[in-house]
Scaffold this active site. Structure first.
Site, PDB file in Angstrom:
ATOM      1  N   LYS A 202       1.033  -1.158  -0.209  1.00 32.84           N
ATOM      2  CA  LYS A 202       0.005  -0.145   0.107  1.00 32.84           C
ATOM      3  C   LYS A 202       0.982   1.246   0.066  1.00 32.84           C
ATOM      4  O   LYS A 202       0.806   2.271  -0.693  1.00 32.84           O
ATOM      5  CB  LYS A 202      -0.964   0.066   1.210  1.00 32.84           C
ATOM      6  CG  LYS A 202      -1.842   1.056   1.266  1.00 32.84           C
ATOM      7  CD  LYS A 202      -2.771   1.088   2.597  1.00 32.84           C
ATOM      8  CE  LYS A 202      -3.180   2.561   2.841  1.00 32.84           C
ATOM      9  NZ  LYS A 202      -4.367   2.500   3.945  1.00 32.84           N
ATOM     10  N   GLU A 208      10.784  -4.561   3.828  1.00 33.07           N
ATOM     11  CA  GLU A 208      10.878  -6.022   3.580  1.00 33.07           C
ATOM     12  C   GLU A 208      10.710  -6.027   2.025  1.00 33.07           C
ATOM     13  O   GLU A 208      11.287  -6.886   1.298  1.00 33.07           O
ATOM     14  CB  GLU A 208       9.848  -6.771   4.452  1.00 33.07           C
ATOM     15  CG  GLU A 208      10.355  -6.797   5.676  1.00 33.07           C
ATOM     16  CD  GLU A 208       9.706  -5.765   6.770  1.00 33.07           C
ATOM     17  OE1 GLU A 208       9.543  -4.449   6.108  1.00 33.07           O
ATOM     18  OE2 GLU A 208       9.520  -6.062   7.824  1.00 33.07           O
ATOM     19  N   GLY A 264      -4.671  -1.600   5.292  1.00 31.78           N
ATOM     20  CA  GLY A 264      -3.804  -2.702   4.753  1.00 31.78           C
ATOM     21  C   GLY A 264      -4.294  -4.191   4.995  1.00 31.78           C
ATOM     22  O   GLY A 264      -4.685  -4.933   4.084  1.00 31.78           O
ATOM     23  N   ARG A 265      -4.805  -4.528   6.272  1.00 37.22           N
ATOM     24  CA  ARG A 265      -5.442  -5.524   6.704  1.00 37.22           C
ATOM     25  C   ARG A 265      -6.872  -5.684   6.437  1.00 37.22           C
ATOM     26  O   ARG A 265      -7.557  -6.633   6.575  1.00 37.22           O
ATOM     27  CB  ARG A 265      -5.319  -5.482   8.392  1.00 37.22           C
ATOM     28  CG  ARG A 265      -5.856  -4.351   9.090  1.00 37.22           C
ATOM     29  CD  ARG A 265      -5.285  -4.265  10.540  1.00 37.22           C
ATOM     30  NE  ARG A 265      -5.680  -3.387  11.202  1.00 37.22           N
ATOM     31  CZ  ARG A 265      -5.004  -1.700  11.228  1.00 37.22           C
ATOM     32  NH1 ARG A 265      -4.012  -1.917  10.525  1.00 37.22           N
ATOM     33  NH2 ARG A 265      -5.494  -0.893  11.977  1.00 37.22           N
ATOM     34  N   GLU A 350      -3.621  -5.387  15.325  1.00 39.43           N
ATOM     35  CA  GLU A 350      -3.377  -4.098  14.774  1.00 39.43           C
ATOM     36  C   GLU A 350      -4.296  -3.147  14.925  1.00 39.43           C
ATOM     37  O   GLU A 350      -3.946  -2.051  14.976  1.00 39.43           O
ATOM     38  CB  GLU A 350      -2.751  -4.314  13.425  1.00 39.43           C
ATOM     39  CG  GLU A 350      -1.853  -3.403  12.906  1.00 39.43           C
ATOM     40  CD  GLU A 350      -0.954  -3.657  11.478  1.00 39.43           C
ATOM     41  OE1 GLU A 350      -1.660  -3.449  10.589  1.00 39.43           O
ATOM     42  OE2 GLU A 350      -0.073  -3.735  11.643  1.00 39.43           O
ATOM     43  N   HIS A 381      -3.129 -31.985  20.110  1.00 37.66           N
ATOM     44  CA  HIS A 381      -1.887 -32.902  20.622  1.00 37.66           C
ATOM     45  C   HIS A 381      -0.722 -31.735  20.955  1.00 37.66           C
ATOM     46  O   HIS A 381       0.461 -32.338  20.908  1.00 37.66           O
ATOM     47  CB  HIS A 381      -1.647 -33.789  19.464  1.00 37.66           C
ATOM     48  CG  HIS A 381      -2.414 -34.661  19.079  1.00 37.66           C
ATOM     49  ND1 HIS A 381      -2.837 -35.735  19.800  1.00 37.66           N
ATOM     50  CD2 HIS A 381      -3.723 -34.347  18.232  1.00 37.66           C
ATOM     51  CE1 HIS A 381      -4.023 -36.321  19.253  1.00 37.66           C
ATOM     52  NE2 HIS A 381      -4.349 -35.402  18.253  1.00 37.66           N
ATOM     53  N   LYS A 507      10.405   0.361  13.418  1.00 45.01           N
ATOM     54  CA  LYS A 507      10.794   0.386  12.046  1.00 45.01           C
ATOM     55  C   LYS A 507      11.788   1.767  11.892  1.00 45.01           C
ATOM     56  O   LYS A 507      12.930   1.407  11.148  1.00 45.01           O
ATOM     57  CB  LYS A 507       9.586   1.007  10.878  1.00 45.01           C
ATOM     58  CG  LYS A 507       8.794  -0.116  10.878  1.00 45.01           C
ATOM     59  CD  LYS A 507       7.809   0.373   9.669  1.00 45.01           C
ATOM     60  CE  LYS A 507       6.488  -0.394   9.567  1.00 45.01           C
ATOM     61  NZ  LYS A 507       5.426   0.310   8.655  1.00 45.01           N
TER      62      LYS A 507
HETATM   63  O1  F6P Z   1       4.003  -2.437   9.677  1.00 47.76           O
HETATM   64  C1  F6P Z   1       2.664  -2.480   9.538  1.00 47.76           C
HETATM   65  C2  F6P Z   1       1.988  -2.185   8.058  1.00 47.76           C
HETATM   66  O2  F6P Z   1       1.766  -1.113   7.839  1.00 47.76           O
HETATM   67  C3  F6P Z   1       0.576  -3.043   8.205  1.00 47.76           C
HETATM   68  O3  F6P Z   1      -0.347  -2.265   8.590  1.00 47.76           O
HETATM   69  C4  F6P Z   1       0.532  -3.355   6.735  1.00 47.76           C
HETATM   70  O4  F6P Z   1      -0.570  -4.323   6.374  1.00 47.76           O
HETATM   71  C5  F6P Z   1       1.913  -3.960   6.324  1.00 47.76           C
HETATM   72  O5  F6P Z   1       2.932  -2.920   7.258  1.00 47.76           O
HETATM   73  C6  F6P Z   1       2.407  -3.771   4.823  1.00 47.76           C
HETATM   74  O6  F6P Z   1       2.105  -2.387   4.384  1.00 47.76           O
HETATM   75  P1  F6P Z   1       2.334  -2.289   2.959  1.00 47.76           P
HETATM   76  O7  F6P Z   1       1.379  -2.807   2.230  1.00 47.76           O
HETATM   77  O8  F6P Z   1       2.426  -0.581   2.868  1.00 47.76           O
HETATM   78  O9  F6P Z   1       3.700  -2.679   2.389  1.00 47.76           O
END
Ligand code: F6P
Length: 541
Positions: A202, A208, A264-265, A350, A381, A507
């Site tokens: 987003k 990452e 995002g979620r 979150e 289990h 971060k």
């Molecule tokens: O670090 C949390 C977050 O911002 C989440 O809210 C989000 O889903 C995820 O990182 C990934 O964010 P993006 O889609 O901006 O890469």
């Protein structure tokens, strides 16, 4: 919640705590009174430590929150996310499949429809093996979804859950983490010339995702003797930051937008779900949206006493603020739903992991419990011992599917029997007398010692959610159910469920630690532990 409301819940809890769930379950019509259906979902909450009076008190708290106005404000596109001054319109993403008219702004609905059409064109072209119009080379066999958090968990859950609907046209892979082992293993397995990378972010600033994107880009470019343009042809981007995607050399026809009004979620319904659409095809993707729309319609119209998201939210509030349980377990009895606990962890924790309200004021009550879980029967289990006999009580959502997508009836019956048995065992337990009656060997003292260990306190609450079958529709409805549960809890707890400031500090620190780790220039301002650990890591490198 107001102090008076918390007092009411405390009074109800004090009244109900002495009443063992055995007693509550033995009251007439217990199941009929405490179960509800919406579309393909049945919610049985008869094993919650509740009665009508407690539910009525929770209902009174709900009514005082003005929940219907807030719900309608969300669907309408009012600015619910105050700290970021954004509307919250994930429901608009599936509004076209709804029976009710969409109250979202027409221009937003139009933009969503255009994006869905573009997404469908891309999926169809790739399925035909003819995506040249999008600049994508022929022969794509593997799709890698590069994204983390909301850009990973929802799509991954749905792709895995709906394996029965896979077209088989593409193999889908997910690469959320920056852990190089995974990406290295994936690059060993895949052929770069036949791989399509979906860069899903987003913000388009997520470390990452961007780092993994650069690694895959280099890997693909190497397969074309360093030709960057040919490598770029293997990338599609999904982002609210389309400029940043364009800056990576991805042309507009391969950049699908999402928007600031979708968290995002909450974004699996948007182009973030592209990997899902590629896995199951657009008709099934639309059915997934339809299932969510069905839950939206139910949420918008059903009385609170019959409203599944509202009931799920009230049960959560009851367990957290009435009975004081700090954790909540999610146990799907279906391997296809194995990712559901992780998905709900982000959705609930979150969204609701806050301790101040939107005005910065301290909240009076505890908020989100620790959400965790894993599939049954595996979990039985592993950690169920502690859930049955440990010192803490963890309320559970036990989730099952009535009609399986296979013909192995004995397996399925065994799975469902376990689901039902666990809910019963948690609620009923086994009394000391029952345990003693079973202990037939040894001296009296030995029998009593063994019986104590074989006693189950019971009185441990759970809800059971049954899906008629695991289909795109029912999965869509299930996810939307939990999304709306979160909204209702946010209202009751006075939380902005649509921001996530708590992820930022780490971060920022990671950004400042990275150069110290690579260069060894460790600022004195770092704390003792960070300095010590950097030294230990560098000593072994
Ligand atoms: O670090 C949390 C977050 O911002 C989440 O809210 C989000 O889903 C995820 O990182 C990934 O964010 P993006 O889609 O901006 O890469």
């Amino acid at each position: 919640m107001q102090a008076g409301q918390l007092d009411t819940l405390a009074r109800e809890a004090a009244r109900l705590i002495p009443l063992h769930l055995r007693k509550l379950l033995a009251t007439p019509q217990r199941f009929e009174r405490f179960s509800r259906r919406a579309g393909p979902l049945l919610l049985d909450f008869s094993r919650q430590k509740l009665d009508e009076d407690a539910l009525q008190s929770l209902g009174a708290v709900l009514q005082q929150s003005g929940w219907q106005q807030r719900r309608d404000a969300m669907f309408r596109g009012d600015v619910l996310n105050a700290s970021e001054q954004r509307p919250v319109l994930h429901t608009a993403l599936r509004a076209a499949e709804s029976r009710l008219a969409s109250p979202a702004p027409a221009e937003i609905n139009a933009e969503i429809a255009t994006t869905l059409r573009r997404m469908g064109d891309l999926v169809d072209a790739l399925e035909r093996g003819d995506a040249g119009a999008f600049g994508i080379p022929a022969g794509i066999t593997d799709v890698v979804n590069l994204g983390i958090g909301g850009s990973d968990l929802g799509p991954r859950l749905a792709v895995e859950a709906l394996s029965n609907c896979h077209s088989g046209r593409f193999r889908c892979h997910f690469l959320p983490n920056v852990d190089g082992h995974e990406i290295a293993a994936l690059m060993r397995r895949l052929d770069p010339r036949h791989t399509l990378v979906l860069l899903v972010s987003k913000s388009f600033t997520t470390q990452e995702t961007l780092l993994n994107g650069a690694v895959l880009r280099h890997w693909i470019a190497q397969a074309y003797a360093g030709d960057e343009a040919r490598a770029a042809a293997h990338f599609v981007a999904v982002s609210a930051n389309v400029e940043a995607a364009a800056a990576l050399g991805i042309p507009p026809e391969r950049v699908l937008p999402m928007w600031d009004f979708v968290g995002g979620r909450y974004s699996v319904w948007s182009a973030v779900g592209l990997v899902l659409a590629l896995a199951i095809g657009m008709p099934n993707f639309r059915a997934f949206l339809r299932g969510a729309a069905l839950m939206d319609d139910h949420f918008r119209t059903a009385d609170w006493r019959d409203n599944l998201p509202v009931l799920l939210a009230l049960i959560g509030v009851w367990n957290r603020n009435g009975l004081g349980y700090p954790a909540h377990g999610v146990i799907p009895y279906l391997d296809g739903l194995a990712e559901l606990p992780a998905f709900l962890q982000q959705l609930e924790m979150e969204s609701l992991g806050k301790r101040v309200n939107a005005d910065g004021g301290d909240l009076h009550q505890a908020t989100v419990p620790v959400v965790w879980g894993s599939v049954g029967t595996n979990a039985q289990h592993a950690f169920f011992q502690a859930l049955h006999q440990g010192s803490d009580i963890v309320p559970l959502d036990l989730i099952g599917v009535v009609r399986p997508a296979h013909a192995l009836k004995d397996n399925h019956d065994a799975l469902l029997a376990n689901l039902l048995a666990q809910g019963a065992a948690f609620a009923l337990g086994k009394t000391p007398d029952e345990a003693l009656a079973e202990a037939t060997r040894g001296s009296d003292a030995e029998r009593r010692a063994l019986a104590a260990q074989r006693t189950f306190p019971g009185d441990r609450p759970s809800s059971t959610l049954l899906l008629d079958a695991l289909t795109p529709e029912s999965l869509g409805a299930l996810i939307a159910l939990y999304e709306h549960k979160v909204l209702v809890q946010a209202l009751l707890w006075d939380i902005n469920a649509f921001d996530q400031w708590g992820v930022e500090l780490g971060k920022t620190l990671a950004k400042s630690i990275l150069p110290a780790l690579t260069t060894g220039q460790v600022p004195d301002a770092f704390d003792a532990s960070t300095r010590g650990l950097i030294a230990a890591i560098r000593a072994l490198e």
